[in-house]
Design a protein around this motif. Structure first.
Motif, PDB file in Angstrom:
ATOM      1  N   LYS A 160     -19.520 -27.678 -12.919  1.00 34.89           N
ATOM      2  CA  LYS A 160     -20.045 -27.557 -11.562  1.00 34.89           C
ATOM      3  C   LYS A 160     -19.628 -28.787 -10.762  1.00 34.89           C
ATOM      4  N   THR A 161     -19.705 -28.671  -9.458  1.00 35.42           N
ATOM      5  CA  THR A 161     -19.357 -29.783  -8.574  1.00 35.42           C
ATOM      6  C   THR A 161     -20.287 -30.967  -8.820  1.00 35.42           C
ATOM      7  N   TYR A 162     -19.705 -32.147  -8.880  1.00 41.00           N
ATOM      8  CA  TYR A 162     -20.467 -33.374  -9.099  1.00 41.00           C
ATOM      9  C   TYR A 162     -21.125 -33.789  -7.786  1.00 41.00           C
ATOM     10  N   THR A 171     -11.406 -41.662  -9.903  1.00 36.01           N
ATOM     11  CA  THR A 171     -10.777 -40.574  -9.154  1.00 36.01           C
ATOM     12  C   THR A 171      -9.263 -40.631  -9.286  1.00 36.01           C
ATOM     13  N   ARG A 201     -10.031 -28.362  -9.870  1.00 39.92           N
ATOM     14  CA  ARG A 201     -10.966 -28.057  -8.781  1.00 39.92           C
ATOM     15  C   ARG A 201     -11.816 -29.252  -8.375  1.00 39.92           C
ATOM     16  N   TYR A 202     -11.754 -30.322  -9.166  1.00 45.51           N
ATOM     17  CA  TYR A 202     -12.669 -31.440  -8.933  1.00 45.51           C
ATOM     18  C   TYR A 202     -11.922 -32.746  -8.695  1.00 45.51           C
ATOM     19  N   LYS A 204     -11.221 -34.382  -5.945  1.00 45.84           N
ATOM     20  CA  LYS A 204     -11.727 -35.290  -4.916  1.00 45.84           C
ATOM     21  C   LYS A 204     -12.917 -36.106  -5.389  1.00 45.84           C
ATOM     22  N   ASN A 205     -13.712 -35.543  -6.289  1.00 43.49           N
ATOM     23  CA  ASN A 205     -14.925 -36.246  -6.711  1.00 43.49           C
ATOM     24  C   ASN A 205     -15.291 -35.870  -8.148  1.00 43.49           C
ATOM     25  N   PRO A 206     -14.501 -36.344  -9.124  1.00 41.55           N
ATOM     26  CA  PRO A 206     -14.786 -35.978 -10.521  1.00 41.55           C
ATOM     27  C   PRO A 206     -16.012 -36.705 -11.062  1.00 41.55           C
ATOM     28  N   HIS A 210     -16.396 -34.116 -15.964  1.00 41.31           N
ATOM     29  CA  HIS A 210     -14.999 -33.806 -15.660  1.00 41.31           C
ATOM     30  C   HIS A 210     -14.069 -34.840 -16.292  1.00 41.31           C
ATOM     31  N   ASP A 257     -17.051 -18.811 -12.011  1.00 43.95           N
ATOM     32  CA  ASP A 257     -17.190 -20.100 -11.339  1.00 43.95           C
ATOM     33  C   ASP A 257     -18.653 -20.336 -10.990  1.00 43.95           C
ATOM     34  N   ASP A 259     -20.070 -22.564  -9.154  1.00 41.51           N
ATOM     35  CA  ASP A 259     -20.345 -22.989  -7.779  1.00 41.51           C
ATOM     36  C   ASP A 259     -20.226 -21.841  -6.781  1.00 41.51           C
TER      37      ASP A 259
END
Length: 415
Positions: A160-162, A171, A201-202, A204-206, A210, A257, A259
């Motif tokens: 999921k998005t962090y 990063t 997919r992650y 930009k902000n792992p 991740h 997915d 998210d």
């Protein structure tokens, strides 16, 4: 040049802050690859070539005095050319034609292309491609910890998005790892396609999970750097076609997915026993049922198969019968020829008619395969080790003994 471009004068040649107007393209210019492609296209057309369905491969057919058809194929990637000919005389003629217009260097029988090692055996008519050297450089650069792994991601892994904030260092490291792995999977490693699709997919902000998954993927590559794709004159090894027949498997992970609840498509396409096309990617729409997600995936592989059939026709390898596609959803297989409509949503409805059109024209035919025997499953989800290793046999093969490659030593941590 189609547009006006100025170049800052080299230091020591002209006065400071003086600029020069370019009269033609220079190597390294942003427009240079496109301009070279246009120049190459004009040259190829002038000497009798026709562009094939993929837009980057050229074909020329000539009849000898005895009526024998000689075919020449040229694949172009910017200024790198791969040439294949049924006649050495035709090959030599083309090289002389090239020398009359371009400066070039010949490397003989292909041993590498775009960073991948190429092995050709003229006695068994076997071809293999592998990126062991690239994989080892990647591992040397990022130095993963934890021992070799048997799967690209932990079995059952979902991300999921962090919601926190990743550091600049983490990063940058994460983006470098994922970008390097993407290049590896794009050429010779379909077995890591799903992992790369997930991790990309992650960027930009792992988050911590991740970063750990990226390290896990590197540990898997460390124990499998000897794997690549092998093609054989013995023919299709999937059981769905003959030697020169395309064959395929497709699968989807419905709402996988966490998210967005968008489904995941995975497909693989074989020719001569090896993969020639594969993809693991999120679908572009939300499906309301597993059958819808499978139909979306089936329509995507059908579109690629249609293009490959046109390309093979240009190569002189026209597909006489339909391309068989292994699908584990019985409803989708039944609907390819039926009159029932899966969904009245336009994005699903149009795909159904597209698939039925290709089925009616005998370009493709979906056939039911057991879920446990569908190797495309490895491109839609993170599987258990035994299941993944079973499917991996269809995706990649050992290149040990070729290119001087040896298999990495087993690691107790991988068990």
């Amino acid at each position: 040049l189609p547009q006006t471009i100025y170049l800052k004068a080299p230091r020591g040649f002209y006065a400071p802050n003086q600029y020069l107007k370019l009269n033609k393209s220079l190597y390294g210019l942003r427009q240079a690859p496109r301009l070279f492609q246009e120049e190459l296209a004009r040259f190829m057309l002038r000497i009798g070539f026709e562009v094939t369905g993929d837009g980057v491969t050229w074909a020329r057919t000539r009849l000898t005095a005895t009526g024998v058809e000689e075919r020449l194929l040229v694949g172009a990637y910017v200024d790198d050319l791969a040439v294949c000919s049924s006649s050495m005389a035709e090959f030599d003629t083309f090289i002389e034609e090239l020398k009359g217009t371009f400066e070039l260097s010949e490397h003989g029988r292909m041993t590498s292309f775009l960073g991948a090692a190429v092995h050709q055996d003229p006695t068994t008519f076997e071809v293999a491609i592998c990126q062991k050297e690239y994989a080892e450089r990647l591992l040397d650069a990022f130095k993963p910890s934890g021992g070799n792994k048997r799967t690209p991601l932990p079995p059952g892994a979902k991300f999921k998005t962090y919601t926190g904030h990743a550091t600049t260092v983490s990063t940058k490291w994460y983006a470098s790892v994922v970008g390097s792995c993407l290049y590896l999977q794009a050429l010779t490693r379909p077995d890591i396609s799903y992992a790369c699709s997930q991790l990309s997919r992650y960027l930009k902000n792992p988050g911590p999970e991740h970063l750990a998954a990226a390290n896990y993927l590197l540990c898997y590559i460390a124990g499998t750097s000897h794997l690549g794709i092998r093609y054989s004159a013995l023919g299709d090894l999937t059981g769905l076609g003959q030697r020169n027949d395309l064959s395929s498997f497709v699968d989807a992970d419905w709402a996988g997915d966490l998210d967005t609840r968008i489904s995941q498509t995975g497909f693989i396409i074989f020719l001569a026993g090896g993969l020639v096309d594969y993809r693991s990617a999120r679908q572009r729409c939300i499906s309301l049922s597993s059958a819808e997600s499978e139909f979306v995936a089936a329509s995507e592989v059908a579109r690629n198969i249609k293009g490959l059939r046109l390309l093979l026709r240009d190569f002189g390898l026209a597909q006489e019968g339909p391309t068989y596609v292994g699908e584990d959803n019985a409803a989708v297989v039944a609907m390819q020829a039926g009159s029932s409509i899966l969904s009245r949503s336009r994005h699903i409805d149009t795909r159904q008619y597209f698939l039925r059109e290709l089925y009616g024209e005998k370009h493709i035919q979906l056939i039911k395969v057991p879920g446990g025997d569908n190797p495309a499953d490895a491109l839609t989800k993170s599987l258990s080790s035994p299941t993944f290793l079973k499917h991996r046999e269809h995706l990649v093969q050992s290149c040990s003994g070729l290119f001087g490659i040896t298999e990495p030593a087993s690691d107790p941590a991988s068990l």
